[in-house]
Design an enzyme around this catalytic site. Structure first.
Site, short mmCIF file in Angstrom:
data_model
loop_
_atom_site.label_atom_id
_atom_site.label_comp_id
_atom_site.label_asym_id
_atom_site.label_seq_id
_atom_site.Cartn_x
_atom_site.Cartn_y
_atom_site.Cartn_z
N THR A 1 -7.55 -2.00 6.24
CA THR A 1 -7.42 -0.55 6.05
C THR A 1 -6.22 -0.28 5.17
OG1 THR A 1 -6.03 -0.29 8.02
CG2 THR A 1 -8.40 -0.06 8.33
N CYS A 2 -6.34 0.76 4.34
CA CYS A 2 -5.21 1.20 3.51
C CYS A 2 -4.70 0.02 2.68
CB CYS A 2 -4.14 1.82 4.42
SG CYS A 2 -2.86 2.76 3.58
N TYR A 3 -3.40 -0.16 2.57
CA TYR A 3 -2.85 -1.26 1.77
C TYR A 3 -3.25 -2.63 2.33
CZ TYR A 3 0.14 2.30 -0.42
OH TYR A 3 0.61 3.41 -1.09
#
Lengths: 262, 262
Positions: free
Chosen positions: A129-131
């Site tokens: 998720t995300c970075y």
């Protein structure tokens, strides 16, 4: 009325009898406990792994917070977290390996890249998720795969060999599930739980956590927020994103060099 | 490529220079740092406070995890968390005091009730999510107030003097913001940030966390899930909810006895 004395000490810290009973009752309904490994690091972002920790907790899973050492790390910010499993202790048969936002220093750390290149290939499902998508990327796990991340990272994904997908939906390619931040962790984890244990249980967990969100301002994506607000947000995170982009390229180059050298 | 050596030790555990720079840059844009106190306890539920921790982190706030002692507590489950502030250290001028699900043992603990009765009255804003509403209730903070919680707790709210409101929206009565679990913490925190610092910043934070949720199954409330699935979920949590109901009544009675005795 007297002072309560109700705490129970466990290897993971203090809990209470009612929570222990809740966990035992939930696990009694599961055929076998799912093994969920959640990567944490110095400066990790709690919200990007919280969906996984919550969804799989409700599903009765074993939850392991994995880092190099069992030393206190600060969740960004103010959330001192003690990892519960080292790289060496991590089993090969994880049902799910999860990574959210971890700092740019971490995504180019050869020891961490080595961990993901190994355990990420062996886990049944992988969530970024995300970075965290960049972490999977520098470990070579997104090569030739469709993937997403937060809107600032999506354009960087080709630099780790991935086909970028924008938007707020979970992107599924094989056993790799990627998403944006925050609620992306809930969305991806519920999808993986569905794949592992069926829609009936996954939908029941969605009810148990009463996942009926009401974003107050309707500005939760660049498309929703519009160009002006998006520009402000991007300028605030530009220095950080430059660090991530450079770290992703260096980390992935290091991974590739190791592969060539083998 | 050599092993990285990038960690920085802080009182809250290890972090990295990039995260420290991110925090410093964010705080430089704020007039004064918001003081956010988040209650944790043995067996607390991370997802119910994670929205507050995330939203106020992005807004540059000071984040304090408050418990009686600085001893490791287990977030339900598998999330060993070190509190960063004791009851005695908690200032009177908190901008926000936050509580999510904590075990039934905790909501009737006189020491905890005393803490909330004191600091909850002094904080500028108070957020209760999920079973956290019962914690506010046993401390007398919901007397005569409209409030919500998870769907199982809403019918218990009159027993702590509150007017129950069902549904998934944040309920605001004066400076008390209550909500359901999980994303309720994001919704309530963004609303409180709006009240403290204006809609422009709050909407920008909603964008920064890309809060554009996609619940996979559309079963995130009793209304959405329907009677059959709701019945299954309720039967699974019935023993726990009986504990909460009894603890709420005992805790609130103890609070009332103390008030009468004064």
């Amino acid at each position: 009325m007297s002072e309560q004395n109700y705490t129970v000490n466990t290897p993971y810290g203090l809990t209470t009898p009612s929570i222990q009973a809740l966990v035992a009752a939930g696990r009694a309904q599961q055929p076998a406990l799912l093994k969920v490994g959640i990567f944490v690091s110095p400066g990790f972002m709690p919200m990007d792994i919280n969906g996984a920790q919550s969804v799989f907790t409700i599903a009765g899973a074993e939850i392991h917070l994995i880092w190099k050492h069992k030393e206190l790390v600060e969740g960004y910010i103010g959330w001192p977290t003690m990892p519960t499993m080292t790289f060496e202790e991590c089993p090969d048969d994880l049902d799910v390996l999860v990574v959210g936002m971890v700092p740019p220093e971490v995504i180019e750390d050869p020891a961490v890249i080595g961990f993901f290149a190994d355990k990420g290939r062996k886990a049944k499902y992988v969530i970024g998720t995300c970075y965290g998508s960049l972490m999977l990327g520098t470990a070579g796990l997104l090569e030739g795969k469709r993937a997403t991340s937060n809107s600032n990272v999506v354009p960087m994904l080709p630099d780790v060999g991935a086909t970028p997908v924008s938007g707020s939906e979970v992107v599924i390619d094989g056993n790799i599930y990627t998403s944006g931040p925050a609620t992306g962790s809930f969305d991806a984890s519920l999808r993986v739980l569905q794949a592992l244990r069926g829609e009936e249980l996954a939908a029941l967990v969605e009810l148990a956590i009463e996942y009926d969100p009401r974003p107050p301002f309707g500005t939760g994506s660049p498309e929703l927020a519009g160009a002006e607000m998006t520009g402000i947000a991007q300028s605030m995170t530009a220095p950080l994103n430059q660090l991530y982009h450079a770290a992703a390229k260096r980390g992935y180059a290091g991974y590739q060099a190791l592969q060539t050298g083998r």
